[in-house]
Every structure is written in C-alpha cells, then in structure tokens.
Enzyme design. Structure first.
Site, mmCIF file in Angstrom:
data_model
loop_
_atom_site.group_PDB
_atom_site.id
_atom_site.type_symbol
_atom_site.label_atom_id
_atom_site.label_comp_id
_atom_site.label_asym_id
_atom_site.label_seq_id
_atom_site.Cartn_x
_atom_site.Cartn_y
_atom_site.Cartn_z
ATOM 1 C CG ASP A 1 -9.585 2.357 2.691
ATOM 2 O OD1 ASP A 1 -9.574 1.251 2.104
ATOM 3 O OD2 ASP A 1 -10.404 2.637 3.581
ATOM 4 C CE1 TYR B 1 -15.786 -0.875 3.209
ATOM 5 C CE2 TYR B 1 -15.699 -0.040 5.459
ATOM 6 C CZ TYR B 1 -15.052 -0.460 4.307
ATOM 7 O OH TYR B 1 -13.680 -0.462 4.255
ATOM 8 C CG HIS C 1 -5.449 -1.339 1.257
ATOM 9 N ND1 HIS C 1 -6.063 -0.725 0.187
ATOM 10 C CD2 HIS C 1 -6.039 -0.806 2.369
ATOM 11 C CE1 HIS C 1 -6.987 0.117 0.624
ATOM 12 N NE2 HIS C 1 -6.986 0.097 1.942
#
Length: 298
Positions: free
Chosen positions: A105, A211, A278
């Site tokens: 990730d 982010y 994921h």
C-alpha cells in the site's frame, strides 16, 4: 505467538525524525525491512517478523505520522522524498548499507520511490498491492474506472476526514478492512481490533496527510493532481530485482494497474492471487511468507 518480536524500539534519525520499530532476529544477519501502508502500523507484519526473524534481521517500522513514530504537523513533511529519507537513515541507523524491502500500500508507494532513487541500497524489492507510480499516474489521469475506484483518496484529502474516521469508535476506518458493508473480515478478530484501535487512538492525521501531500489522486475541478505532472517514463525504471504479489480482488487498486509494469523493470515476476483482497497479507499470511521466502532463497 509473536514471542520473538521486540516491539518497543526507537531510532533517532539524523534528520530529526524519531521512528518506532519492531524487530525479530539478530543484528548482523541480512536486513529485511517491512514497510506498512494506511491505515496500518508495524503490526501488519507480525506474522512475517515471526517467520523471517529466524534467519534475517527483520524490522518493521511505524512510518512517520503513524502509531508511535513522530507525527510532524507540517503537511510538506509527508512528501514521499522525506519518507524515503527516513528509510535510508533507518537502514544506516541499524548498521547496514543495504536491505531487502517488502512493502504494501502506501509503504509500497514510498518504496517504489526508494528503489528508483537509491538502488544501491536495495538487494531486492517485494511489493504487495501497490501500483508503480508512473502507471498509477497514467491511470488516475485517463482511466475512468480507476478515477472512480480512487475517489476515496479525495475524500481522505479533505479537511476533517481524520475526525470522520475516528467517529463512532472508528466505524468508518474499520469498514476499509471489512470491505465496506461486507461481513467482518475473519482476520480482524477481537485482539487484532484492540491493537488497531490503540494505534488509531494516537492520531490519524499523519496517515491521512500522506494523501494530502501527494499529487497522485483523481483530478478535480480545483486540483488537477496528476494532470499537472510532466513525468518521463525513463525516470521511473527500477534496476533491482522486483517481485510483485497482487491480490486481484482489490476494489481500490484493480489488477489493470499491473499492465505495462514489465516496461519499467528488467528483473520482474508478478504473482497474482485471484481471491485475495487488498488485505492479502492478513488473509493468507502463510502463503505470503512462502512467496517471500521463495524470492529470498532464489
């Protein structure tokens, strides 16, 4: 379980950052570094530390902004180059010149950059469900289904997302693991949940800032994101041996992100796990260990 793991260790890096890390095995054996993503922390790799501490010095840090590591308040401190620098300095702090890195990730996003910038410090790179930055930029710029799958990134970038994630005893953030409305993930049991709640209660802003600091997100009317980047593909070649493990049932990062990866990496093998999500590291830890072991022993 996890009796071999030493978890309460800190590294004061020369750039002023203090990183917490867990480890298993002995200094002097080859360094195997495990790098977590969002919304996780070192414990993502507990099964791997236990396994590889037998014949490696296996180390899993909390990245800056997560759990017990420093959480800078300045948004610019979360740009990828600074996290890459943390990992470089951690390797040196541990007394090593090189490491093999396993990353997932956001950890993978950082370590793709690490491999491009510092190939001399890498023996091998193992990436789990984390797209190559150039391919991800292309997909976010032009692929409608990828833009849609990544829309959560713009939600996380918005002010106040960390407050929303923490609300109602972390209900929203647990939904990431539980597939948003699906039955609870079997691996996210009571003991694991308690560990994650303890981590999240220390603060979520640092993790969300990854982010906010990145240009890789779906373009919006007010922020072009990847559309304003002028990148050359030749600057994103990876010269070290790479193995990619991909849970193909990943809703946010579909398997189409693997298309064209061979153009960037001469020494590449991709292992696909069709039923894996994921969170394949948690779903099938023994299989992940076996795949990592196969690459390390080769």
């Amino acid at each position: 379980m996890h009796s071999l793991i030493q978890s309460n260790q800190f590294a004061a890096l020369s750039n002023g950052t203090r990183l917490h890390y867990a480890s298993a095995g002995n200094v002097g054996k080859p360094l195997l570094l495990f790098v977590h993503g969002f919304p996780e922390f070192w414990y993502e790799w507990a099964a791997q530390l236990e396994e590889f501490g037998r014949d490696y010095f296996a180390v899993a840090p909390d990245l800056r902004g997560f759990n017990l590591s420093d959480m800078p308040t300045d948004l610019a401190a979360y740009k990828a180059k600074h996290i890459v620098d943390d990992l470089r300095l951690l390797i040196e702090h541990l007394g090593y010149e090189k490491a093999t890195i396993v990353a997932h990730d956001w950890g993978g996003a950082i370590c793709w950059n690490f491999a491009i910038a510092l190939p001399q410090m890498l023996e091998k790179l193992i990436i789990i469900n984390s797209p190559h930055p150039y391919l991800f930029m292309q997909a976010l710029s032009s692929n409608t289904s990828q833009k849609s799958a990544s829309e959560y990134m713009n939600w996380l970038r918005a002010e106040g997302s960390e407050t929303a994630l923490a609300k109602d005893n972390f209900a929203l953030i647990e939904g990431f693991f539980n597939g948003m409305g699906q039955p609870p993930a079997a691996w996210f049991d009571t003991a694991t949940r308690a560990r994650y709640h303890e981590c999240w209660s220390r603060g979520l802003r640092g993790g969300v800032n990854y982010y906010r600091a990145s240009p890789l997100h779906p373009p919006t009317d007010t922020n072009q994101g990847p559309l304003k980047l002028q990148l050359k593909p030749e600057d994103f070649h990876v010269k070290v041996p790479v193995r990619v493990i991909w849970g193909e049932n990943d809703k946010a990062l579909p398997k189409t992100l693997l298309d064209g990866l061979e153009n960037f990496i001469p020494d590449l093998q991709v292992i696909r796990i069709p039923e894996g999500s994921h969170w394949i590291i948690h779903e099938q830890p023994a299989r992940i260990n076996q795949l990592i072991r196969g690459f390390l022993d080769n």
